[in-house]
Design an enzyme around this catalytic site. Structure first.
Site, PDB file in Angstrom:
ATOM      1  N   THR A 131     -71.979 -60.176 -83.811  1.00 44.90           N
ATOM      2  CA  THR A 131     -72.414 -61.546 -83.554  1.00 44.90           C
ATOM      3  C   THR A 131     -73.648 -61.921 -84.368  1.00 44.90           C
ATOM      4  O   THR A 131     -74.482 -61.053 -84.673  1.00 44.90           O
ATOM      5  CB  THR A 131     -72.729 -61.703 -82.043  1.00 44.90           C
ATOM      6  OG1 THR A 131     -73.460 -62.898 -81.839  1.00 44.90           O
ATOM      7  CG2 THR A 131     -73.555 -60.546 -81.499  1.00 44.90           C
ATOM      8  N   ASP A 132     -73.781 -63.207 -84.654  1.00 48.04           N
ATOM      9  CA  ASP A 132     -74.992 -63.678 -85.358  1.00 48.04           C
ATOM     10  C   ASP A 132     -76.238 -63.476 -84.497  1.00 48.04           C
ATOM     11  O   ASP A 132     -77.359 -63.516 -84.994  1.00 48.04           O
ATOM     12  CB  ASP A 132     -74.843 -65.145 -85.778  1.00 48.04           C
ATOM     13  CG  ASP A 132     -74.663 -66.136 -84.625  1.00 48.04           C
ATOM     14  OD1 ASP A 132     -74.579 -65.716 -83.461  1.00 48.04           O
ATOM     15  OD2 ASP A 132     -74.609 -67.355 -84.910  1.00 48.04           O
ATOM     16  N   GLU A 133     -76.035 -63.245 -83.176  1.00 46.57           N
ATOM     17  CA  GLU A 133     -77.184 -63.104 -82.281  1.00 46.57           C
ATOM     18  C   GLU A 133     -77.997 -61.852 -82.576  1.00 46.57           C
ATOM     19  O   GLU A 133     -79.145 -61.743 -82.140  1.00 46.57           O
ATOM     20  CB  GLU A 133     -76.724 -63.108 -80.816  1.00 46.57           C
ATOM     21  CG  GLU A 133     -76.046 -64.408 -80.465  1.00 46.57           C
ATOM     22  CD  GLU A 133     -75.845 -64.616 -78.967  1.00 46.57           C
ATOM     23  OE1 GLU A 133     -76.606 -64.052 -78.180  1.00 46.57           O
ATOM     24  OE2 GLU A 133     -74.917 -65.350 -78.620  1.00 46.57           O
TER      25      GLU A 133
ATOM     26  N   TYR B 158     -77.645 -58.566 -74.286  1.00 46.13           N
ATOM     27  CA  TYR B 158     -76.322 -58.647 -74.935  1.00 46.13           C
ATOM     28  C   TYR B 158     -76.448 -58.371 -76.429  1.00 46.13           C
ATOM     29  O   TYR B 158     -75.772 -57.481 -76.963  1.00 46.13           O
ATOM     30  CB  TYR B 158     -75.689 -60.031 -74.698  1.00 46.13           C
ATOM     31  CG  TYR B 158     -74.584 -60.367 -75.678  1.00 46.13           C
ATOM     32  CD1 TYR B 158     -73.395 -59.636 -75.702  1.00 46.13           C
ATOM     33  CD2 TYR B 158     -74.726 -61.407 -76.610  1.00 46.13           C
ATOM     34  CE1 TYR B 158     -72.376 -59.928 -76.617  1.00 46.13           C
ATOM     35  CE2 TYR B 158     -73.722 -61.715 -77.519  1.00 46.13           C
ATOM     36  CZ  TYR B 158     -72.552 -60.969 -77.526  1.00 46.13           C
ATOM     37  OH  TYR B 158     -71.563 -61.256 -78.435  1.00 46.13           O
TER      38      TYR B 158
ATOM     39  N   LYS C 212     -75.006 -55.207 -78.717  1.00 44.19           N
ATOM     40  CA  LYS C 212     -74.122 -55.389 -79.881  1.00 44.19           C
ATOM     41  C   LYS C 212     -74.762 -54.744 -81.121  1.00 44.19           C
ATOM     42  O   LYS C 212     -74.081 -54.105 -81.914  1.00 44.19           O
ATOM     43  CB  LYS C 212     -73.867 -56.879 -80.141  1.00 44.19           C
ATOM     44  CG  LYS C 212     -73.008 -57.578 -79.114  1.00 44.19           C
ATOM     45  CD  LYS C 212     -71.592 -57.045 -79.024  1.00 44.19           C
ATOM     46  CE  LYS C 212     -70.756 -57.310 -80.252  1.00 44.19           C
ATOM     47  NZ  LYS C 212     -69.356 -56.837 -80.071  1.00 44.19           N
TER      48      LYS C 212
END
Ligand code: NAD
Ligand code: TYD
Length: 335
Positions: free
Chosen positions: A123-125, A147, A151
């Protein structure tokens, strides 16, 4: 590629990816390995060609089950994850089990079996928030909630297996994805289904102007497929929608599409550590000839219409565990 293992293929993006593979590649066989957590839903797979799709109920945190299912597959694409930021803030234990330990089991099985491609969907997060400009794959990661940290942990294990053992691991980092069949805890399906029912839309106060970059689910699938088949082992590829919008803009668009007024917006306490803006640069994947094709206005309209026309999909979800979660998450403030 003849036989591909897709983990988390009963979830939102994973189920679209299973359909994408079966639609685009007439000879491919898909082994779909999914634990069927609260977010996994066999209904998401209705109508797939069962002669080329094998469903295996299993947990990626179970090393033996992962190795058995992966045996005979020439690629694995991992979607399986705990995915909701707010749930990770409430308790991160399952995020560590699945998003870190589970990924370890996948790369370990792939190393043992000699699997020729391992794609880890991320994810870009993991980059964290950015005030201006867009992150490139070479930028350092700085995950800021449990989260995104879990990741990032999975990614790092995967990358270590490339560097240490030469395992052909590829990572994609996608931006906020939207489309049909998304569990109604994420903002778009939550707001659309609430608006349909004349219920309040719990917009995080202080986060109204936070920005997310919206990527249509089919474009995300085509980006992952591009990286899987044409990417370089050991590399990371950003998959960006190129549609940055403030949360309030998305909220107003959903209300407009549902024919509801702004009186339904209910400002609720902000998410702790709420990342202000996500933005990534996808030129590396574009250099492999990938382009997102969905226009944002049209994609959101199509998506909201899907929730309007598929109440039979989401009404059974918005009961039981969901209502308990909703009460815990929003309490009295959402009334
Ligand atoms: P989702 O929550 O809709 O689905 C997750 C799926 O994984 C479910 O089917 C669930 O049953 C399964 N699963 C969970 N734990 C498992 C386990 N231990 N073993 C086997 N299966 C398990 O998620 P999604 O939104 O489709 O996201 C899929 C992937 O894409 C995730 O890895 C996520 O981090 C990543 N991603 C999502 C977005 C987004 O906006 N939704 C954006 C970028 C990246
Ligand atoms: P979400 O769909 O949870 O995705 P992510 O946290 O992975 O970006 O949230 C998208 C944006 O919407 C985020 O800025 C938080 C905001 N949001 C709300 O304002 N209210 C809500 O009830 C939810 C779930 C999200």
């Amino acid at each position: 590629m003849k036989r591909i293992m897709v983990t988390g293929g009963a979830g939102f993006i994973g189920s679209h990816f299973v359909k994408y593979q079966l639609d685009i590649y007439p000879n491919i066989q898909v082994v779909n390995f999914d634990k069927l957590t609260y977010a996994g839903n066999p209904d998401n797979l209705k109508g797939v060609d069962e002669s080329r799709h094998t469903f295996v109920k299993g947990d990626i945190a179970d090393a033996v089950a992962v190795r058995q299912a992966m045996d005979g597959c020439d690629a694995v694409v991992n979607f399986a994850a705990e995915t909701h930021v707010d749930r990770s803030i409430a308790g991160a234990s399952e995020f560590i089990d699945t998003d870190v330990r589970g990924v370890y089991n996948i790369v370990e099985a792939a190393k043992t079996l000699g699997t020729s491609r391992v794609l880890l969907v991320s994810t870009d997060e993991v980059y964290g928030s950015i005030a201006e400009g867009s992150f490139k794959e070479s930028d350092p990661i700085n995950p800021r909630n449990p989260y995104s940290a879990s990741k990032a942990g999975g990614e790092l294990i995967g990358r270590s297996y490339f560097h240490t053992f030469g395992l052909p691991v590829i990572i994609t980092r996608g931006s906020n994805t939207y489309g049909s069949h998304q569990y109604p805890e994420k903002v778009l399906p939550l707001f659309a289904t609430n608006a349909i029912d004349h219920l309040p839309l719990p917009l995080y106060k202080g986060g109204e102007h936070n920005v997310r970059d919206w990527l249509y689910v089919w474009d995300h699938c085509s980006g992952i497929d591009r990286a899987l088949r044409h990417g370089e082992p050991g590399e990371v590829y950003n998959v960006a929608g190129g549609n940055e919008r403030e949360n309030i803009v998305l909220t107003r668009r959903i209300l407009e599409l549902c024919g509801r007024g702004e009186d339904l917006i209910k400002l609720v306490p902000d998410r702790p550590g709420h990342d202000k803006r996500y933005s990534i640069d996808a030129s590396k994947l574009r250099a492999l000839d990938w382009r997102p094709t969905m226009d944002w206005d049209e994609g959101v309209a199509l998506t909201v219409r899907w929730y309007q026309e598929h109440e039979s999909w989401w009404r059974p979800i918005k009961t039981g565990e969901y209502l308990e979660y909703y009460k815990r998450q929003y309490g009295a403030s959402a009334k």
